[in-house]
Design a protein around this motif. Structure first.
Motif, PDB file in Angstrom:
ATOM      1  N   GLU A 178       0.818  -1.211   0.000  1.00  0.00           N
ATOM      2  CA  GLU A 178       0.000   0.000   0.000  1.00  0.00           C
ATOM      3  C   GLU A 178       0.855   1.266   0.000  1.00  0.00           C
ATOM      4  O   GLU A 178       0.318   2.366   0.108  1.00  0.00           O
ATOM      5  CB  GLU A 178      -0.941  -0.014   1.206  1.00  0.00           C
ATOM      6  N   HIS A 179       2.174   1.107  -0.096  1.00  0.00           N
ATOM      7  CA  HIS A 179       3.114   2.228  -0.124  1.00  0.00           C
ATOM      8  C   HIS A 179       2.951   3.124   1.096  1.00  0.00           C
ATOM      9  O   HIS A 179       2.830   4.344   0.980  1.00  0.00           O
ATOM     10  CB  HIS A 179       2.966   3.038  -1.423  1.00  0.00           C
ATOM     11  N   VAL A 180       2.944   2.477   2.260  1.00  0.00           N
ATOM     12  CA  VAL A 180       2.787   3.190   3.521  1.00  0.00           C
ATOM     13  C   VAL A 180       4.010   2.922   4.390  1.00  0.00           C
ATOM     14  O   VAL A 180       4.483   1.786   4.480  1.00  0.00           O
ATOM     15  CB  VAL A 180       1.515   2.720   4.269  1.00  0.00           C
ATOM     16  N   VAL A 181       4.515   3.982   5.022  1.00  0.00           N
ATOM     17  CA  VAL A 181       5.596   3.855   5.992  1.00  0.00           C
ATOM     18  C   VAL A 181       4.974   4.020   7.370  1.00  0.00           C
ATOM     19  O   VAL A 181       4.231   4.971   7.610  1.00  0.00           O
ATOM     20  CB  VAL A 181       6.679   4.937   5.777  1.00  0.00           C
ATOM     21  N   GLU A 235       2.668  20.126  15.345  1.00  0.00           N
ATOM     22  CA  GLU A 235       3.990  19.496  15.335  1.00  0.00           C
ATOM     23  C   GLU A 235       3.921  18.116  14.676  1.00  0.00           C
ATOM     24  O   GLU A 235       4.789  17.757  13.875  1.00  0.00           O
ATOM     25  CB  GLU A 235       4.530  19.360  16.764  1.00  0.00           C
ATOM     26  N   LEU A 236       2.890  17.371  14.999  1.00  0.00           N
ATOM     27  CA  LEU A 236       2.725  16.042  14.424  1.00  0.00           C
ATOM     28  C   LEU A 236       2.479  16.122  12.918  1.00  0.00           C
ATOM     29  O   LEU A 236       3.040  15.332  12.154  1.00  0.00           O
ATOM     30  CB  LEU A 236       1.578  15.311  15.122  1.00  0.00           C
ATOM     31  N   ASP A 237       1.682  17.083  12.490  1.00  0.00           N
ATOM     32  CA  ASP A 237       1.442  17.278  11.053  1.00  0.00           C
ATOM     33  C   ASP A 237       2.732  17.635  10.324  1.00  0.00           C
ATOM     34  O   ASP A 237       2.974  17.161   9.211  1.00  0.00           O
ATOM     35  CB  ASP A 237       0.377  18.352  10.818  1.00  0.00           C
ATOM     36  N   ALA A 238       3.570  18.454  10.938  1.00  0.00           N
ATOM     37  CA  ALA A 238       4.846  18.837  10.324  1.00  0.00           C
ATOM     38  C   ALA A 238       5.774  17.627  10.188  1.00  0.00           C
ATOM     39  O   ALA A 238       6.446  17.454   9.163  1.00  0.00           O
ATOM     40  CB  ALA A 238       5.525  19.941  11.142  1.00  0.00           C
ATOM     41  N   ILE A 239       5.785  16.787  11.210  1.00  0.00           N
ATOM     42  CA  ILE A 239       6.612  15.571  11.160  1.00  0.00           C
ATOM     43  C   ILE A 239       6.098  14.640  10.067  1.00  0.00           C
ATOM     44  O   ILE A 239       6.879  14.092   9.280  1.00  0.00           O
ATOM     45  CB  ILE A 239       6.638  14.877  12.539  1.00  0.00           C
ATOM     46  N   LYS A 240       4.776  14.459   9.989  1.00  0.00           N
ATOM     47  CA  LYS A 240       4.193  13.604   8.946  1.00  0.00           C
ATOM     48  C   LYS A 240       4.550  14.127   7.560  1.00  0.00           C
ATOM     49  O   LYS A 240       4.912  13.348   6.669  1.00  0.00           O
ATOM     50  CB  LYS A 240       2.676  13.532   9.088  1.00  0.00           C
ATOM     51  N   ALA A 241       4.444  15.433   7.362  1.00  0.00           N
ATOM     52  CA  ALA A 241       4.760  16.028   6.059  1.00  0.00           C
ATOM     53  C   ALA A 241       6.228  15.806   5.701  1.00  0.00           C
ATOM     54  O   ALA A 241       6.553  15.469   4.552  1.00  0.00           O
ATOM     55  CB  ALA A 241       4.423  17.507   6.059  1.00  0.00           C
ATOM     56  N   LYS A 301       7.646  13.476   2.579  1.00  0.00           N
ATOM     57  CA  LYS A 301       8.592  14.008   1.588  1.00  0.00           C
ATOM     58  C   LYS A 301       9.854  13.133   1.525  1.00  0.00           C
ATOM     59  O   LYS A 301      10.345  12.823   0.445  1.00  0.00           O
ATOM     60  CB  LYS A 301       8.963  15.444   1.948  1.00  0.00           C
ATOM     61  N   ARG A 302      10.350  12.730   2.680  1.00  0.00           N
ATOM     62  CA  ARG A 302      11.578  11.938   2.718  1.00  0.00           C
ATOM     63  C   ARG A 302      11.400  10.557   2.088  1.00  0.00           C
ATOM     64  O   ARG A 302      12.249  10.079   1.349  1.00  0.00           O
ATOM     65  CB  ARG A 302      12.066  11.778   4.150  1.00  0.00           C
ATOM     66  N   PHE A 303      10.286   9.890   2.394  1.00  0.00           N
ATOM     67  CA  PHE A 303      10.076   8.524   1.919  1.00  0.00           C
ATOM     68  C   PHE A 303       9.255   8.445   0.639  1.00  0.00           C
ATOM     69  O   PHE A 303       9.136   7.379   0.053  1.00  0.00           O
ATOM     70  CB  PHE A 303       9.397   7.679   3.011  1.00  0.00           C
ATOM     71  N   ASN A 304       8.646   9.553   0.260  1.00  0.00           N
ATOM     72  CA  ASN A 304       7.792   9.600  -0.933  1.00  0.00           C
ATOM     73  C   ASN A 304       6.685   8.546  -0.858  1.00  0.00           C
ATOM     74  O   ASN A 304       6.414   7.839  -1.832  1.00  0.00           O
ATOM     75  CB  ASN A 304       8.626   9.443  -2.209  1.00  0.00           C
ATOM     76  N   ARG A 305       6.091   8.434   0.312  1.00  0.00           N
ATOM     77  CA  ARG A 305       5.018   7.478   0.592  1.00  0.00           C
ATOM     78  C   ARG A 305       4.074   8.076   1.615  1.00  0.00           C
ATOM     79  O   ARG A 305       4.411   9.035   2.294  1.00  0.00           O
ATOM     80  CB  ARG A 305       5.571   6.176   1.171  1.00  0.00           C
ATOM     81  N   GLU A 306       2.915   7.455   1.749  1.00  0.00           N
ATOM     82  CA  GLU A 306       2.015   7.838   2.833  1.00  0.00           C
ATOM     83  C   GLU A 306       2.655   7.395   4.152  1.00  0.00           C
ATOM     84  O   GLU A 306       3.427   6.436   4.188  1.00  0.00           O
ATOM     85  CB  GLU A 306       0.653   7.183   2.666  1.00  0.00           C
ATOM     86  N   VAL A 307       2.307   8.085   5.226  1.00  0.00           N
ATOM     87  CA  VAL A 307       2.913   7.808   6.520  1.00  0.00           C
ATOM     88  C   VAL A 307       1.822   7.607   7.568  1.00  0.00           C
ATOM     89  O   VAL A 307       0.891   8.403   7.654  1.00  0.00           O
ATOM     90  CB  VAL A 307       3.841   8.972   6.952  1.00  0.00           C
ATOM     91  N   GLU A 308       1.940   6.529   8.325  1.00  0.00           N
ATOM     92  CA  GLU A 308       1.092   6.296   9.495  1.00  0.00           C
ATOM     93  C   GLU A 308       1.982   6.475  10.714  1.00  0.00           C
ATOM     94  O   GLU A 308       3.018   5.825  10.833  1.00  0.00           O
ATOM     95  CB  GLU A 308       0.510   4.885   9.485  1.00  0.00           C
ATOM     96  N   VAL A 309       1.570   7.373  11.605  1.00  0.00           N
ATOM     97  CA  VAL A 309       2.404   7.707  12.750  1.00  0.00           C
ATOM     98  C   VAL A 309       1.712   7.315  14.052  1.00  0.00           C
ATOM     99  O   VAL A 309       0.555   7.663  14.280  1.00  0.00           O
ATOM    100  CB  VAL A 309       2.736   9.216  12.763  1.00  0.00           C
ATOM    101  N   ALA A 310       2.451   6.609  14.877  1.00  0.00           N
ATOM    102  CA  ALA A 310       2.035   6.328  16.250  1.00  0.00           C
ATOM    103  C   ALA A 310       2.907   7.194  17.151  1.00  0.00           C
ATOM    104  O   ALA A 310       4.064   7.466  16.820  1.00  0.00           O
ATOM    105  CB  ALA A 310       2.233   4.856  16.583  1.00  0.00           C
ATOM    106  N   ASP A 365      11.212   6.556  14.683  1.00  0.00           N
ATOM    107  CA  ASP A 365      11.593   5.211  14.247  1.00  0.00           C
ATOM    108  C   ASP A 365      10.668   4.809  13.111  1.00  0.00           C
ATOM    109  O   ASP A 365       9.485   4.580  13.308  1.00  0.00           O
ATOM    110  CB  ASP A 365      11.468   4.229  15.403  1.00  0.00           C
ATOM    111  N   ALA A 366      11.241   4.766  11.904  1.00  0.00           N
ATOM    112  CA  ALA A 366      10.466   4.400  10.711  1.00  0.00           C
ATOM    113  C   ALA A 366      11.077   3.153  10.090  1.00  0.00           C
ATOM    114  O   ALA A 366      11.599   3.173   8.976  1.00  0.00           O
ATOM    115  CB  ALA A 366      10.435   5.551   9.716  1.00  0.00           C
TER     116      ALA A 366
END
Length: 175
Positions: A102-105, A119-125, A129-138, A152-153
């Protein structure tokens, strides 16, 4: 690599292939998470090791109510192969395969204090950008970090914590 991971890999791949063919990643992921949680309980683990426990009883014990017929057959195969204790590893591998497809990190952000939404939105963005994928953050909080955060990704760990910076400074001064 541990023997459990080696043994679990073909089952995780088979579950993933079946879920992909059915177009049912989320239901399979949920069912595997449920079964893995139940199988990891020490009382259930002891019961699964009992040779008196029949295959159908083991499947009934580990399967969620919303399971499909295919998932029940998958659990039956695991029971017949005496691989039910591998369910936590199988579930973890399945989720990794799903995230890749699903191209998710998936990332965990551990900070010294609770992060704001901005702050969390900025980290997700930044991670998108870094991984060029969608990001799910815990998120997690660890006051011992003093300040900053550790991200930790999977294969990438970014230590921007004050504790980490102090440790690097100490190492640099010692050398």
């Amino acid at each position: 690599m541990s023997q459990a991971l080696t043994l679990a890999r073909p089952y995780a791949r088979a579950a993933f292939a079946t879920a992909r063919d059915e177009g049912a990643f989320a239901p399979w992921s949920d069912a595997l998470a449920f079964s893995a949680h139940v199988a990891a309980d020490p009382r259930v683990a002891a019961l699964l090791a009992n040779p008196e426990l029949g295959r159908d009883d083991a499947v009934a014990l580990l399967a969620p109510e919303s399971r499909g017929e295919t998932y029940s057959r998958f659990l039956a195969v695991l029971a017949e192969s005496h691989r039910l204790p591998l369910l936590p590893e199988i579930a973890g591998m399945f989720d990794a395969l799903r995230a890749e497809a699903e191209h998710v990190v998936k990332a965990t952000v551990t900070s010294a204090a609770e992060l704001s939404v901005a702050e969390l939105d900025a980290i997700k963005a930044a991670l998108r950008k870094r991984f060029n994928r969608e990001v799910e953050v815990a998120t997690a909080v660890d006051a011992s970090l003093i300040g900053g955060a550790v991200i930790d990704a999977g294969d990438v760990v970014i230590d921007g914590s004050l504790k980490g910076k102090l440790a690097r400074l100490q190492t640099a001064l010692a050398n």
